[in-house]
Design a protein around this motif. Structure first.
Motif, mmCIF file in Angstrom:
data_model
loop_
_atom_site.group_PDB
_atom_site.id
_atom_site.type_symbol
_atom_site.label_atom_id
_atom_site.label_comp_id
_atom_site.label_asym_id
_atom_site.label_seq_id
_atom_site.Cartn_x
_atom_site.Cartn_y
_atom_site.Cartn_z
ATOM 1 N N HIS A 71 13.760 26.446 -72.134
ATOM 2 C CA HIS A 71 12.407 26.090 -71.664
ATOM 3 C C HIS A 71 12.397 24.560 -71.596
ATOM 4 O O HIS A 71 11.616 23.919 -72.272
ATOM 5 C CB HIS A 71 11.342 26.513 -72.662
ATOM 6 N N LYS A 138 13.017 28.218 -67.814
ATOM 7 C CA LYS A 138 11.802 29.033 -67.696
ATOM 8 C C LYS A 138 10.572 28.155 -67.492
ATOM 9 O O LYS A 138 10.521 27.034 -67.982
ATOM 10 C CB LYS A 138 11.588 29.831 -68.996
ATOM 11 N N HIS A 239 11.424 38.245 -74.039
ATOM 12 C CA HIS A 239 11.478 37.731 -75.417
ATOM 13 C C HIS A 239 10.978 38.890 -76.273
ATOM 14 O O HIS A 239 9.776 39.187 -76.265
ATOM 15 C CB HIS A 239 10.510 36.573 -75.611
ATOM 16 N N HIS A 262 16.294 37.000 -78.457
ATOM 17 C CA HIS A 262 15.910 36.840 -79.885
ATOM 18 C C HIS A 262 16.426 38.051 -80.667
ATOM 19 O O HIS A 262 17.375 37.944 -81.403
ATOM 20 C CB HIS A 262 14.401 36.662 -80.101
ATOM 21 N N ASP A 314 17.700 28.252 -76.250
ATOM 22 C CA ASP A 314 16.238 28.417 -76.296
ATOM 23 C C ASP A 314 15.554 27.045 -76.302
ATOM 24 O O ASP A 314 14.437 26.910 -76.801
ATOM 25 C CB ASP A 314 15.818 29.234 -77.529
#
Ligand code: DI6
Ligand code: FE
Length: 402
Positions: A71, A138, A239, A262, A314
């Motif tokens: 992200h 993202k 997620h 995750h 992440d």
């Protein structure tokens, strides 16, 4: 005359994305693609003709690394929140006081496209310096149509202006924006009816993601998002099972998700659903570490059922302000007990699979894009074992040192 687009790496210690070669190898690249591989013992003079030769001198050659979950486009940062947590405030308290994801949403909405680009670029360059040649980015800090599309445009621009392949994912269903407080279904309606169609029409998203969690969206709401994504020809990801077990991974797998990410709280029923659907489990040890999580993903079950495991940073301002994929190799081994081979597959072949790019990158086999990394070591395990070294000697994108 050797063609400038025909290069032959000789005397390479090879990790091809799945396994290590037993003997020194030659890797031929033509016009940006892997043309062929041969053991050095079988390489003839004629094989070398027409190539610019590069002697790897026994060094490790791997696929360019794939960071399949980031992200990294966002406004502001949350260093102040990090300090507040160390002074005893909980993540929840901070969120209730308007911090957390929503503080990043405010900063991202307030930033222009150029400002977001300028902030994101050094983050991506840090990943690239670590060997990343493919990255997923993202959205998810805009939470309205215009701001989600703005984030995706910045991601696309990063892919045009830097020497890295960028895959984009619309994560409109990341958190509930203040305008839809107490109306999660109304917001999901906006995601399905307006955001997904707009992102698809403008070619801004390759996939659609959701945050399936008690503090975010229900399994039923995520299933609506998946249906809308598929109707617009977009891949799906989730997620899931990060903080609790809602069955979101199995639902994503049933919908044909490329990956679920995750998965600390995933159970055996969920693992079986992934195995059946061929969905990748993406492990994110950076968020596990930053949140001081204690529940480890079910690695033994994932192995037993043959679920492919990818590994990613992440990279985000809250739970994983981390811009090193190589650090994830070490954390996956140290915190999750992956083997170095599993970890390295996670950032190469399986990372590519998690993005639907198995045909394109993440492996050194004929036909694939010639995205490669040459490392100052002859042992692949050193990439996971050591922090800060070995040095990346050469980063190669589409056959060109980059
Ligand atoms: N899970 C996470 O760990 C991040 N998003 C998600 O769905 C958190 C993002 C943030 O705190 O900004
Ligand atoms: Fe994430």
């Amino acid at each position: 005359m050797p063609s400038s687009s025909h290069r032959l790496w000789v005397n390479a210690t090879l990790f091809d994305g799945l396994d290590a070669a037993a003997e020194p190898m030659a890797v031929a690249v033509k016009d940006g693609r892997i043309a062929w591989l041969k053991p050095m013992s079988a390489l003839s003079e004629a094989d070398r003709a027409g190539f610019e030769l590069i002697d790897a001198e026994g060094r490790l050659l791997t696929p360019g690394l794939v960071d399949c979950h980031t992200h990294l486009v966002y406004g502001g940062n949350r260093a102040g929140e990090f300090e507040a947590r160390l002074e005893g405030k909980s993540y929840e308290e901070i969120a209730r006081a308007g911090g957390g994801i929503l503080s990043t949403v405010r900063a991202t909405r307030a930033a222009s496209e150029d400002e977001l680009y300028a902030a994101a670029r050094p983050r991506l360059e840090a990943l690239m310096a670590d060997g990343v040649t493919t990255v997923e980015i993202k959205s998810g800090y805009g939470l309205d149509v215009d701001n989600e599309l703005k984030m995706l445009r910045v991601a696309r621009r990063l892919g045009r202006e830097l020497k890295v392949r960028v895959v984009t994912t619309l994560l409109g269903a990341h958190a509930l924006p203040p305008e839809y407080k107490d109306d999660a279904d109304g917001y999901i309606e906006l995601v399905c009816r307006r955001m997904i169609p707009a992102a698809a029409a403008e070619g801004l998203a390759d996939a659609v993601d959701v945050f399936c969690e008690n503090i975010a969206f229900s399994v039923a709401q995520c299933e609506r998002v998946y249906a809308a994504a598929k109707a617009h020809g977009l891949a799906i990801k989730g997620h899931t099972e990060q903080l609790s077990n809602l069955g979101g991974s199995a639902a994503a797998a049933r919908a044909g998700a490329l990956s679920v990410d995750h998965v600390e709280y995933l159970d055996e029923t969920g693992v079986k659903a992934l195995a059946e659907a061929g969905t990748v489990a993406t492990l994110l040890p950076g968020a596990f570490y930053i949140l001081r999580e204690t529940k480890v993903p079910p690695i033994a079950l994932l192995r037993r059922h043959g679920v492919p495991m990818a590994l990613a940073t992440d990279a985000n301002p809250g739970t994983s302000p981390i811009f090193s994929l190589r650090l994830m190799l070490n954390m996956a081994c140290t915190l999750f007990r992956l083997t170095p081979v599993e970890a390295l597959r996670g950032v190469t072949a399986q990372g590519a699979r998690a993005l639907g790019l198995s045909h394109e990158c993440g492996r050194i086999v004929p036909g694939m894009a010639a995205d490669l990394c040459l490392w100052e070591t002859d042992n692949y395990a050193e990439l996971a074992y050591s922090l800060g070294l070995p040095r990346l000697v050469q980063r190669i994108v589409a056959g060109e040192p980059a």
